[in-house]
Write an enzyme that holds these catalytic residues in place. Sequence first.
Site: not given
Length: 244
Positions: A12, A34, A64, A69, A182, A213-214
Site C-alpha cells: 500500500d 498484496k 475487490k 458478471p 494488529r 501492513g502498517r
Amino acid sequence: MQPRERLIFPLDVPNKKEAERFISLLKEHVGLFKVGLELFVAEGPAFLQYMTDTARVDYFLDLKFHDIPATVRRALSRIKAGARLATVHVDTGRESLKPSPEAQGSGVKLLGVTVLTHLKPDDLEAMGIDREYARELTKLVLLRAAIARAAGCDGVVCAGTEARAVKKEFGSDFLVVCPGIRPAWAAVPGDDQNRVMTPYEAIKAGADYIVVGRPIRSAADPVAAADMVVAEIEQGMRDRSCLP
C-alpha cells in the site's frame, strides 16, 4: 505451508519505487505481496509483470472486483500467472463470483470478500442490511461465505473474529484470509480497522493467511517486525494443532 508463507504484506504505497524497496527488504520474510487499488492505479499491469519476471515473487491481486458478471468475468480472465489469490465482492451476486476458466488455468485462487473489516453494525444498518445480520456479523459472514462457496470460490476474506466459524462451517480446504491484523506490540495511529485480532489469535482461530501492513511498513525495522509476526504465526499453528 511454512509459517512465513502465511504472511501477506500489502504494498500500500504510492509508486513502484517504494514497492520495490519493500519487496527487496521483505521477499525472504513474507509469503505473498498484496497489490491493491492504490498501487495498481498508479503503476498498472506492468508492475504485476515486474513482480513475476524481475522480482520473481508471487502476489495477491486484491482489486475487490465489484461489477456485473460479464465485466468481472472478463477482468478475471486477464489475470496472469504469478497471481496466487484474487478478490471479488460477494454482494456482486453468484454469477460474478464464478471463477473464469482462464483464471483457473493460471492457478489463481478466487476469494469472496464478505464484510470489510472497518464496518460496524451501525454502518451495515445504514446500508440497509437487516438488523439481525447487522448485529450478528458472524451470521452475515457465514451467509456470504455460503454464497461464495456455492459459486465456486476457493475461500473468503473475513475478519479474524469470524475465521473459526467459517472453518467450522465449510471445512479446512476452504481458504480464509484475514486482514485487520494488529500485533499487540504495534500501535497504529488513527487506525480505521474495527474487527481486529493479533497474528497469533487469527492463526489459532483458523486463518490460512493473514494480511499485516502498517505494523510492518511503519516499523523502524520492517524486517524485524515481519519476523515477529511470523513467530506469532508459528506459535498460533502449534497451538491450533493442539485444539480438539
